[in-house]
Design a protein around this motif. Structure first.
Motif, PDB file in Angstrom:
ATOM      1  N   VAL A  60       0.817  -1.222   0.000  1.00 49.15           N
ATOM      2  CA  VAL A  60       0.000   0.000   0.000  1.00 49.15           C
ATOM      3  C   VAL A  60       0.850   1.272   0.000  1.00 49.15           C
ATOM      4  O   VAL A  60       0.552   2.229  -0.729  1.00 49.15           O
ATOM      5  CB  VAL A  60      -1.002  -0.018   1.179  1.00 49.15           C
ATOM      6  N   PRO A  61       1.953   1.346   0.775  1.00 45.47           N
ATOM      7  CA  PRO A  61       2.739   2.593   0.778  1.00 45.47           C
ATOM      8  C   PRO A  61       3.500   2.875  -0.516  1.00 45.47           C
ATOM      9  O   PRO A  61       4.049   3.980  -0.668  1.00 45.47           O
ATOM     10  CB  PRO A  61       3.728   2.375   1.934  1.00 45.47           C
ATOM     11  N   LEU A  62       3.527   1.927  -1.453  1.00 49.13           N
ATOM     12  CA  LEU A  62       4.362   2.091  -2.639  1.00 49.13           C
ATOM     13  C   LEU A  62       3.788   3.075  -3.662  1.00 49.13           C
ATOM     14  O   LEU A  62       4.520   3.561  -4.525  1.00 49.13           O
ATOM     15  CB  LEU A  62       4.568   0.734  -3.332  1.00 49.13           C
ATOM     16  N   ALA A  63       2.482   3.350  -3.609  1.00 48.94           N
ATOM     17  CA  ALA A  63       1.873   4.209  -4.630  1.00 48.94           C
ATOM     18  C   ALA A  63       0.578   4.806  -4.095  1.00 48.94           C
ATOM     19  O   ALA A  63       0.038   4.358  -3.073  1.00 48.94           O
ATOM     20  CB  ALA A  63       1.590   3.401  -5.903  1.00 48.94           C
ATOM     21  N   SER A  64       0.077   5.797  -4.807  1.00 49.49           N
ATOM     22  CA  SER A  64      -1.246   6.346  -4.516  1.00 49.49           C
ATOM     23  C   SER A  64      -2.257   5.542  -5.325  1.00 49.49           C
ATOM     24  O   SER A  64      -2.684   5.944  -6.417  1.00 49.49           O
ATOM     25  CB  SER A  64      -1.301   7.834  -4.890  1.00 49.49           C
ATOM     26  N   TRP A  65      -2.589   4.394  -4.802  1.00 52.45           N
ATOM     27  CA  TRP A  65      -3.438   3.460  -5.535  1.00 52.45           C
ATOM     28  C   TRP A  65      -4.837   4.031  -5.746  1.00 52.45           C
ATOM     29  O   TRP A  65      -5.456   4.531  -4.807  1.00 52.45           O
ATOM     30  CB  TRP A  65      -3.541   2.140  -4.786  1.00 52.45           C
ATOM     31  N   ARG A  66      -5.330   3.931  -6.962  1.00 51.17           N
ATOM     32  CA  ARG A  66      -6.709   4.334  -7.232  1.00 51.17           C
ATOM     33  C   ARG A  66      -7.687   3.333  -6.627  1.00 51.17           C
ATOM     34  O   ARG A  66      -8.728   3.704  -6.073  1.00 51.17           O
ATOM     35  CB  ARG A  66      -6.933   4.430  -8.750  1.00 51.17           C
ATOM     36  N   THR A  67      -7.358   2.051  -6.745  1.00 52.61           N
ATOM     37  CA  THR A  67      -8.177   0.967  -6.220  1.00 52.61           C
ATOM     38  C   THR A  67      -7.270  -0.022  -5.515  1.00 52.61           C
ATOM     39  O   THR A  67      -6.174  -0.315  -5.992  1.00 52.61           O
ATOM     40  CB  THR A  67      -8.917   0.226  -7.360  1.00 52.61           C
ATOM     41  N   ILE A  68      -7.732  -0.543  -4.390  1.00 50.65           N
ATOM     42  CA  ILE A  68      -7.070  -1.655  -3.723  1.00 50.65           C
ATOM     43  C   ILE A  68      -8.115  -2.763  -3.573  1.00 50.65           C
ATOM     44  O   ILE A  68      -9.190  -2.531  -3.003  1.00 50.65           O
ATOM     45  CB  ILE A  68      -6.525  -1.271  -2.333  1.00 50.65           C
ATOM     46  N   ALA A  69      -7.814  -3.935  -4.081  1.00 46.29           N
ATOM     47  CA  ALA A  69      -8.748  -5.052  -3.985  1.00 46.29           C
ATOM     48  C   ALA A  69      -8.003  -6.327  -3.639  1.00 46.29           C
ATOM     49  O   ALA A  69      -6.887  -6.552  -4.120  1.00 46.29           O
ATOM     50  CB  ALA A  69      -9.509  -5.232  -5.294  1.00 46.29           C
ATOM     51  N   THR A  70      -8.608  -7.142  -2.789  1.00 48.10           N
ATOM     52  CA  THR A  70      -8.092  -8.491  -2.566  1.00 48.10           C
ATOM     53  C   THR A  70      -9.002  -9.465  -3.288  1.00 48.10           C
ATOM     54  O   THR A  70     -10.233  -9.361  -3.220  1.00 48.10           O
ATOM     55  CB  THR A  70      -8.035  -8.847  -1.071  1.00 48.10           C
ATOM     56  N   LEU A  71      -8.397 -10.401  -3.987  1.00 47.66           N
ATOM     57  CA  LEU A  71      -9.114 -11.381  -4.789  1.00 47.66           C
ATOM     58  C   LEU A  71      -8.806 -12.772  -4.241  1.00 47.66           C
ATOM     59  O   LEU A  71      -7.665 -13.053  -3.873  1.00 47.66           O
ATOM     60  CB  LEU A  71      -8.679 -11.305  -6.249  1.00 47.66           C
TER      61      LEU A  71
END
Length: 351
Positions: free
Chosen positions: A181-192
């Motif tokens: 998570v700290p590596l980028a300004s993620w637009r979406t984070i999802a677990t599959l």
């Protein structure tokens, strides 16, 4: 941070396309599939190009008005069919490109270039079938550096198969998310995760049974972890098929002589198996559908087109309307995706 409410992982095959097409508009608006192009086994460059284009056109058509991701992990960009078609679909349709830190550099470069050309962003799919390895964070960081900060990125953490035999899946996911998570300004984070069992034999008694939705429980543990990012983690699954099915070749002829109807409840998949070789006896299909519709967990034929199919199959007679393997996969996923979105929106009890 934005993104869809639900990310189903779907194979780019007719039954999955039909399932998305049959979702009610309100359900589709909250759903962004991660489409995966299966391995192609056709011989010859022209045949391969036709096969790839056929699958991609089908998926692009159903996603014409709603964004989704398209992953092609088996694509060899030295093959003209992939080199010509993938950048075009990734750049000029609503299908966002996807790559992986473990894929060849050429694949990563084409996906990133397509994301820049199309402006729809790039999905970074991190496969985590077992324990977390910190080296994967390093490879992901390097991929993000090569991609550049101008490209919007989505984190798709794929736990793959998550069954009751993998009780620490949520802990491994949290270790991964803490690093990623700290590596980028993620637009979406999802677990599959794939919660449907690889084998059902041990779960059945007289061809009826149920399987725990361990992936659903794992996602709730992630959300309840207290992490600062937890409330933003979207839920994704493999629908009512095992996660391992996604990697099978498109023309895989390893067919079971059994049919299987599946129905999703809050904590489990209901399973009704029947002998279906050569489709000689359709009565057993209707018996399976009747078993589902007579249970208290059945939500009624108005819940979705999948639920409607189960009810009609259970009520009528004769061979018409009992379907085949494609039909059972189709209606199983329609009812599943509809129910998942209703659960996520708090409308699970809606008729």
């Amino acid at each position: 941070m934005s993104g869809p409410l639900y990310v189903p992982v779907l194979p780019a095959r007719p039954h999955a396309v039909a399932a998305v097409k049959d979702l009610a508009p309100g359900i589709r608006d909250r759903t962004a599939p991660l489409w995966t192009l299966p391995a192609m086994t056709t011989e010859g460059a022209e045949e391969l190009q036709q096969a790839v284009d056929k699958e991609l056109r089908r998926v692009a058509a159903v996603q014409k008005y709603t964004s989704a991701w398209l992953d092609a992990p088996h694509a060899d960009l030295d093959e003209r069919a992939y080199a010509d078609l993938l950048p075009s679909y990734w750049s000029h349709t609503a299908l966002r490109p996807v790559t992986d830190p473990d894929l060849p550099a050429a694949h990563q470069a084409v996906a990133a270039a397509s994301a820049r050309d199309g402006g729809n962003g790039l999905g970074i799919r991190i496969r985590l079938p077992g324990a977390w390895n910190d080296e994967l964070a390093e490879r992901t960081a390097a991929l993000l550096t090569r991609t550049g900060p101008e490209v919007r990125v989505d984190l798709l953490l794929d736990l793959q198969t998550v069954l009751p035999s993998r009780p620490d899946a949520d802990k491994e996911a949290l270790r991964a998310l803490d690093a990623l998570v700290p590596l980028a300004s993620w637009r979406t984070i999802a677990t599959l995760a794939g919660g449907f069992p690889d084998e059902v034999d041990g779960l059945l008694d007289r061809e009826r049974g149920e399987a725990d939705r361990a992936d659903w429980d794992a996602w709730h543990e992630i959300r309840a972890s207290g992490r600062s990012y937890a409330e933003f983690v979207r839920y994704g699954d493999y629908g009512t098929l095992p996660a391992r099915n996604l990697g099978r070749a498109a023309d895989d002829s390893d067919r079971s002589p059994f049919g299987l109807l599946r129905y999703t409840t809050e904590r489990s998949f209901l399973l009704a198996r029947f002998w279906a070789e050569k489709r000689g006896e359709t009565g057993v299909t209707r018996e399976a559908a009747r078993w589902i519709t007579e249970l208290s967990d059945f939500r009624g034929e108005g819940a979705s087109t999948g639920d409607h199919w189960y009810q009609q199959c259970a009520r009528t007679t004769g061979s018409k309307g009992t379907g085949n393997a494609g039909t059972w996969n189709h209606v199983g996923n329609v009812q599943h995706m509809t129910y998942v979105v209703c659960c996520l929106t708090g409308d699970a009890d809606r008729p």
